[in-house]
Design a protein around this motif. Sequence first.
Motif, mmCIF file in Angstrom:
data_model
loop_
_atom_site.group_PDB
_atom_site.id
_atom_site.type_symbol
_atom_site.label_atom_id
_atom_site.label_comp_id
_atom_site.label_asym_id
_atom_site.label_seq_id
_atom_site.Cartn_x
_atom_site.Cartn_y
_atom_site.Cartn_z
ATOM 1 N N ASN A 1 -2.364 -5.421 -4.393
ATOM 2 C CA ASN A 1 -1.033 -4.820 -4.508
ATOM 3 C C ASN A 1 -1.049 -3.329 -4.789
ATOM 4 O O ASN A 1 -0.001 -2.741 -5.027
ATOM 5 C CB ASN A 1 -0.242 -5.525 -5.622
ATOM 6 C CG ASN A 1 0.168 -6.920 -5.217
ATOM 7 O OD1 ASN A 1 0.394 -7.177 -4.043
ATOM 8 N ND2 ASN A 1 0.259 -7.813 -6.188
ATOM 9 N N ARG A 2 -2.211 -2.696 -4.761
ATOM 10 C CA ARG A 2 -2.261 -1.269 -5.069
ATOM 11 C C ARG A 2 -1.737 -0.448 -3.892
ATOM 12 O O ARG A 2 -1.782 -0.868 -2.734
ATOM 13 C CB ARG A 2 -3.673 -0.834 -5.416
ATOM 14 C CG ARG A 2 -4.620 -0.870 -4.256
ATOM 15 C CD ARG A 2 -5.999 -0.457 -4.665
ATOM 16 N NE ARG A 2 -6.868 -0.616 -3.499
ATOM 17 C CZ ARG A 2 -8.149 -0.471 -3.537
ATOM 18 N NH1 ARG A 2 -8.745 -0.195 -4.668
ATOM 19 N NH2 ARG A 2 -8.864 -0.612 -2.452
ATOM 20 N N LYS A 3 -1.230 0.714 -4.211
ATOM 21 C CA LYS A 3 -0.712 1.616 -3.192
ATOM 22 C C LYS A 3 -1.881 2.316 -2.513
ATOM 23 O O LYS A 3 -2.862 2.652 -3.151
ATOM 24 C CB LYS A 3 0.205 2.670 -3.830
ATOM 25 C CG LYS A 3 1.376 2.095 -4.557
ATOM 26 C CD LYS A 3 2.442 1.669 -3.607
ATOM 27 C CE LYS A 3 3.641 1.185 -4.401
ATOM 28 N NZ LYS A 3 4.627 0.561 -3.583
ATOM 29 N N ARG A 4 -1.753 2.542 -1.223
ATOM 30 C CA ARG A 4 -2.840 3.192 -0.489
ATOM 31 C C ARG A 4 -2.510 4.610 -0.201
ATOM 32 O O ARG A 4 -1.513 5.094 -0.049
ATOM 33 C CB ARG A 4 -3.101 2.453 0.805
ATOM 34 C CG ARG A 4 -3.634 1.103 0.470
ATOM 35 C CD ARG A 4 -4.003 0.345 1.687
ATOM 36 N NE ARG A 4 -4.384 -0.980 1.195
ATOM 37 C CZ ARG A 4 -5.062 -1.846 1.842
ATOM 38 N NH1 ARG A 4 -5.451 -1.551 3.039
ATOM 39 N NH2 ARG A 4 -5.367 -2.993 1.354
#
Length: 66
Positions: free
Chosen positions: A63-66
């Motif tokens: 779920n981390r932002k890229r």
Amino acid sequence: MKKLLTQATVATSALAAATVAVASESADTGVTEMNAGWGTFALLLGGVAAMGVAIWVLLKVMNRKR
């Protein structure tokens, strides 16, 4: 609709009959009591905790932002 219900009933009956047949064959080699002491319980609890941490880390990575 009636044909689907008939097929579902036949499939359920066959599954129940197969389960009973398999269960009756293994009566001689049945499961015995597990020697579960505090060490076994601690290992089980530790495994559940480790799995929880692994799932939490995977969710954070996914779920981390890229």
